[in-house]
Enzyme design. Structure first.
Site, PDB file in Angstrom:
ATOM      1  N   ASP A  11      33.992   1.266 -19.974  1.00 27.68           N
ATOM      2  CA  ASP A  11      35.153   0.409 -20.215  1.00 27.68           C
ATOM      3  C   ASP A  11      36.016   1.066 -21.280  1.00 27.68           C
ATOM      4  OD1 ASP A  11      36.919  -1.676 -20.294  1.00 27.68           O
ATOM      5  OD2 ASP A  11      35.569  -3.087 -21.283  1.00 27.68           O
ATOM      6  N   ASP A 105      40.740   0.720 -15.947  1.00 23.90           N
ATOM      7  CA  ASP A 105      40.033   1.090 -17.173  1.00 23.90           C
ATOM      8  C   ASP A 105      38.543   0.782 -17.137  1.00 23.90           C
ATOM      9  OD1 ASP A 105      40.377  -1.640 -17.157  1.00 23.90           O
ATOM     10  OD2 ASP A 105      40.873  -1.807 -19.269  1.00 23.90           O
ATOM     11  N   GLU A 106      37.989   0.578 -15.959  1.00 15.50           N
ATOM     12  CA  GLU A 106      36.608   0.132 -15.884  1.00 15.50           C
ATOM     13  C   GLU A 106      35.970   0.634 -14.592  1.00 15.50           C
ATOM     14  OE1 GLU A 106      34.217  -4.152 -16.115  1.00 15.50           O
ATOM     15  OE2 GLU A 106      36.391  -4.097 -15.829  1.00 15.50           O
TER      16      GLU A 106
END
Length: 442
Positions: A11, A105-106
């Site tokens: 993350d 973003d993950e």
């Protein structure tokens, strides 16, 4: 369940705000808030400097400004975010071919498919440390928090335990001890409604939930949801890391410049999309049993909610009705950027006994065609210069919009490769000033 800690969850820390600080030297080390900048805006991401003042995601921008008036309030630069995300995903895929992105973003990564000598804790720890170093180098210093565990669920929980820029490896056999003291909301699928139902019967922690038998949870929450929570409370999660998850379907969707927050507007758009999907199904002589609502929130988190009908349909009213019901279950915190409806489980026949509503009184008010037209026009209107937007001036070079209004636009001229730059103000229609976009990569 796996015997080794071999599922990695990554993350990126305060991703949008971190990209803005990277690219805007004058904002490094200062509070930055990315999201809707207007009076009804919502915070998408706050830098850690802004979080120290109580600003958090999903907070109204009005409240954020009251808590941290000296922060820089910026709208999103999606091209920059996508570029940074692509660099991160490329480094992850270089480590393992099994990477499952969840948003920009993950992502999950399967270390069992990586070229590692073994899957002992020291080995997977070193691999994660190298990955984080490579990501920082490839993205100009962005940091990532990583969790590694025997399952997706526990890996995701672990990645939140030492943010920002942290790494937590959960040793096999310790998962339940880790989870038990945590609030039950740590479990995926426990939103506000489920949380309230559990609270009413005295369930507050994962340990409390672990003490409830499966039939009681099924009775309280339904078969799928109750069974799922029963197993997750015991750290039982055998989901694989799956790079490709899309099933064959017919769908229609739209991405909107202005985030959607009004449910009536969203319902109107879904009604139009349902008509489009039904028309394409009929043209192809197909029907489908599963109706899916797809949403992408302001922070690029993609959520899919589905319902499976007793028999296939190509009826626009049926598709729209199910999409509206799925919309009622959505909590569009921060606004919805993408909205779509799809039909899968395709067949080349239609049974006349279409799925009927269980409770007509619960049906949302049907939007009119005029509502839909207004919605389509309203969400696509142009708003001019946006704070944080990349621009270029024929004399001063590249910079970004500091603010705009009342016929003027203020620009700070700096880039990621310069020091903090000077500020200049221009008429908003200055022909020497234009938007700047990076050249497309090969």
């Amino acid at each position: 369940m796996r015997a080794t800690a071999s599922i990695l969850h990554l993350d990126l820390d305060a991703f949008f705000a971190a990209v803005e600080q990277r690219d805007k030297p004058s904002l490094r080390g200062k509070p930055v808030v990315v999201g809707g900048v207007g009076g009804r805006g919502v915070v998408a991401t706050a830098s850690y400097e802004a979080r120290a003042h109580g600003v958090r995601s999903a907070m109204s921008t009005r409240e954020a400004r009251a808590r941290c008036p000296h922060a820089a309030y910026l709208s999103g630069r999606f091209t920059a975010y996508r570029e940074a995300s692509a660099a991160v995903m490329a480094r992850m895929r270089a480590l393992s071919p099994l990477v499952e992105p969840l948003s920009l973003d993950e992502a999950f990564l399967d270390l069992a498919e990586a070229d590692l000598p073994d899957l002992t804790i020291p080995t997977v720890t070193r691999a994660a440390e190298r990955l984080r170093e490579e990501i920082a180098s490839a993205t100009g210093g962005l940091t990532a928090s990583v969790g590694i565990a025997t399952s997706k669920f526990v890996a995701k929980v672990a990645s939140d335990l030492d943010k920002p820029d942290g790494l937590v490896v959960v040793a096999p056999g310790t998962e339940r001890d880790l989870l038990r003291p945590m609030q039950v909301s740590v479990i995926p699928g426990v939103g506000p409604a489920t949380l309230e139902r559990l609270r009413r019967i005295g369930i507050h922690t994962v340990a409390d939930l672990e003490g409830v038998d499966e039939p009681e949870l099924v009775s309280l929450l339904g078969s799928a949801h109750g069974t799922g929570l029963f197993h997750l409370a015991r750290a039982e999660d055998d989901r694989a890391v799956v790079p490709e998850r899309e099933a064959k379907s017919v769908s229609a969707e739209g991405t909107y410049e202005t985030d959607l927050t009004d449910r009536r507007v969203m319902a109107a758009l879904l009604t139009n999309q349902a008509r489009s999907v039904a028309g394409r199904l009929r043209k192809a002589g197909l029907s489908g049993r599963t109706v899916t609502l797809k949403t992408r929130l302001y922070d690029f988190t993609t959520l899919n909610r589905s319902v499976t009908l007793p028999s296939p349909t190509d009826d626009p009213a049926t598709i729209a009705r199910q999409a509206h019901r799925l919309l009622e279950e959505l909590d569009p915190v921060g606004g919805v950027r993408l909205l779509g409806v799809g039909v899968s489980g395709l067949a080349d026949w239609i049974q006349e006994e279409l799925f009927a509503p269980e409770d007509d009184a619960a049906e949302p008010e049907a939007p009119t065609a005029e509502d839909a037209a207004v919605a389509e026009a309203g969400v696509r209107r142009h708003h001019g210069w946006a704070p944080g937007q990349d621009v270029v001036h024929t004399e001063h070079g590249r910079g970004w919009v500091w603010g705009a209004g009342r016929g003027i636009v203020t620009v700070r001229f700096e880039t990621a490769d310069t020091g903090p730059g000077p500020v200049r103000t221009f008429p908003e229609d200055d022909s020497a000033l234009s938007r700047w976009e990076p050249a497309p990569t090969e």
